[in-house]
Design a protein around this motif. Structure first.
Motif, short mmCIF file in Angstrom:
data_model
loop_
_atom_site.label_atom_id
_atom_site.label_comp_id
_atom_site.label_asym_id
_atom_site.label_seq_id
_atom_site.Cartn_x
_atom_site.Cartn_y
_atom_site.Cartn_z
N GLY A 65 22.91 10.11 -12.10
CA GLY A 65 22.70 8.98 -13.31
C GLY A 65 24.76 8.86 -13.90
O GLY A 65 25.10 9.17 -14.28
N ARG A 66 24.71 7.22 -13.83
CA ARG A 66 26.36 7.07 -14.84
C ARG A 66 25.98 5.70 -15.46
O ARG A 66 25.51 4.93 -14.75
N VAL A 67 26.88 5.68 -16.50
CA VAL A 67 26.77 4.46 -17.48
C VAL A 67 27.84 4.63 -17.28
O VAL A 67 29.51 5.15 -18.11
N ALA A 68 28.19 2.89 -16.84
CA ALA A 68 29.81 3.02 -17.85
C ALA A 68 30.09 1.28 -18.52
O ALA A 68 28.95 0.79 -18.70
N TYR A 69 30.64 1.50 -19.56
CA TYR A 69 30.85 0.39 -20.50
C TYR A 69 31.76 0.20 -20.71
O TYR A 69 32.98 1.13 -20.41
N THR A 70 32.53 -1.31 -20.09
CA THR A 70 34.26 -1.62 -20.83
C THR A 70 34.04 -3.10 -21.86
O THR A 70 33.44 -3.72 -21.95
N GLY A 71 34.85 -3.16 -22.59
CA GLY A 71 34.39 -3.50 -24.02
C GLY A 71 35.12 -4.98 -23.00
O GLY A 71 35.68 -4.79 -22.14
N SER A 72 35.25 -6.23 -24.70
CA SER A 72 35.64 -7.30 -24.32
C SER A 72 36.96 -7.01 -23.64
O SER A 72 38.26 -6.42 -24.62
N SER A 73 38.04 -8.15 -23.55
CA SER A 73 39.21 -7.90 -23.30
C SER A 73 39.53 -9.52 -23.46
O SER A 73 38.60 -10.52 -23.35
N TYR A 74 40.60 -10.12 -23.05
CA TYR A 74 41.18 -11.78 -22.62
C TYR A 74 42.02 -11.85 -21.59
O TYR A 74 42.12 -10.64 -20.97
N LYS A 82 38.47 -15.30 -24.22
CA LYS A 82 37.75 -13.85 -24.54
C LYS A 82 36.76 -13.04 -23.69
O LYS A 82 36.18 -14.02 -22.83
N VAL A 83 36.83 -12.54 -22.59
CA VAL A 83 35.63 -11.75 -21.53
C VAL A 83 34.87 -11.23 -22.02
O VAL A 83 35.30 -9.85 -23.11
N PRO A 84 33.67 -10.93 -21.90
CA PRO A 84 32.61 -10.41 -22.88
C PRO A 84 32.63 -9.13 -22.16
O PRO A 84 32.85 -8.77 -20.73
N GLY A 85 32.64 -7.79 -23.04
CA GLY A 85 32.59 -6.23 -23.03
C GLY A 85 31.07 -5.99 -21.63
O GLY A 85 30.16 -6.86 -21.86
N VAL A 113 22.37 -0.68 -10.91
CA VAL A 113 20.38 -0.96 -10.84
C VAL A 113 19.86 -1.96 -11.38
O VAL A 113 18.94 -2.93 -11.01
N ALA A 114 20.19 -2.41 -12.63
CA ALA A 114 19.51 -3.68 -12.96
C ALA A 114 20.88 -4.88 -12.64
O ALA A 114 20.01 -5.73 -13.55
N ASN A 115 21.33 -5.30 -11.62
CA ASN A 115 22.08 -6.07 -10.90
C ASN A 115 22.11 -7.32 -11.91
O ASN A 115 22.37 -8.14 -12.09
N LYS A 116 23.17 -7.00 -12.96
CA LYS A 116 23.28 -7.13 -14.17
C LYS A 116 24.92 -7.94 -13.78
O LYS A 116 25.63 -7.46 -12.38
N LYS A 117 25.12 -9.43 -13.96
CA LYS A 117 26.09 -10.45 -14.03
C LYS A 117 27.21 -9.99 -15.14
O LYS A 117 26.93 -9.89 -15.72
N TYR A 118 28.01 -10.21 -14.72
CA TYR A 118 29.61 -9.41 -15.41
C TYR A 118 30.73 -9.70 -14.80
O TYR A 118 31.32 -9.85 -13.02
N TRP A 119 31.55 -10.11 -15.10
CA TRP A 119 33.21 -9.89 -15.06
C TRP A 119 33.62 -8.62 -14.87
O TRP A 119 33.99 -7.40 -15.91
N ALA A 120 34.30 -8.11 -13.94
CA ALA A 120 34.51 -6.46 -13.75
C ALA A 120 36.02 -6.03 -14.01
O ALA A 120 36.09 -5.70 -14.87
N SER A 121 36.50 -7.55 -14.26
CA SER A 121 38.14 -7.74 -14.40
C SER A 121 38.73 -8.21 -15.18
O SER A 121 38.25 -9.78 -13.51
N SER A 122 39.76 -8.63 -15.61
CA SER A 122 41.07 -10.28 -15.58
C SER A 122 42.07 -9.49 -15.97
O SER A 122 42.00 -8.40 -16.29
N GLY A 123 42.60 -10.59 -15.76
CA GLY A 123 44.88 -9.52 -15.95
C GLY A 123 45.30 -11.14 -15.21
O GLY A 123 44.85 -12.10 -15.54
N GLY A 124 46.73 -11.07 -14.87
CA GLY A 124 47.24 -11.71 -13.85
C GLY A 124 48.58 -12.01 -15.61
O GLY A 124 48.61 -10.11 -15.89
N GLY A 134 31.66 -8.32 -11.31
CA GLY A 134 31.67 -7.50 -10.92
C GLY A 134 30.33 -7.54 -9.82
O GLY A 134 30.06 -8.63 -9.22
N ALA A 135 30.35 -6.49 -9.05
CA ALA A 135 29.63 -6.03 -8.44
C ALA A 135 27.31 -6.41 -8.10
O ALA A 135 27.33 -5.61 -9.66
N PRO A 136 27.03 -7.24 -7.60
CA PRO A 136 25.50 -6.87 -7.67
C PRO A 136 25.14 -4.94 -7.20
O PRO A 136 26.17 -4.78 -6.87
#
Length: 147
Positions: A65-74, A82-85, A113-124, A134-136
């Protein structure tokens, strides 16, 4: 600053983890309003914790099992978008066996696993940013053989 750990906590239980703190600020930015602001797409904190457990009584079978966390960014240079974590849970199984004297590895993974909707990254860059979805929930099955 980055901290990492790995090792076997007890026989058959392995841990791998990492924690990163970033303080990325813009200096001499293209836009004066961006000076001192956080860099596009760079969170202050990222963390991952994974574990793998050998199932007793079933030689070759391990669950992970793995838990990955990414904090908020812009998503913009002036830090107004602001892009939520996000936090994501992944799980899997690995089975090792021998077929005609060759090692066969079978893997089954479920990412998000939880099919969470999220922004995997932002950039530019200042006038041209992007967001990546983020992938389903994803299922992956693979087999490999050593020869």
């Amino acid at each position: 600053m980055e901290l990492n750990t790995q090792g076997e906590l007890t026989k058959g239980l392995r841990l791998l983890g990492g924690l990163t703190w970033l303080d990325a600020k813009q200096k001499s930015a293209y836009l004066a309003a961006a000076d001192g602001k956080r860099v596009i797409g760079v969170p202050k904190v990222q963390a991952t914790l994974g574990t793998e457990w050998d199932v007793p009584g079933v030689p070759g079978l391990a669950l992970d099992g793995r838990v990955a966390y990414t904090g908020s960014s812009y998503a913009d240079a002036t830090n107004t978008l602001k892009v939520p974590g996000w936090t994501r849970l992944d799980a899997g199984a690995r089975y090792l066996t021998e077929v005609q004297g060759k090692l066969l590895t079978l893997r089954l993974r479920v990412d998000n696993v939880a099919n969470k909707k999220y922004w995997a990254s932002s950039g530019g860059y200042p006038d041209n940013g992007y967001l990546m979805v983020g992938a389903p929930r994803s299922f992956n099955l693979s087999a490999s053989i050593d020869f």
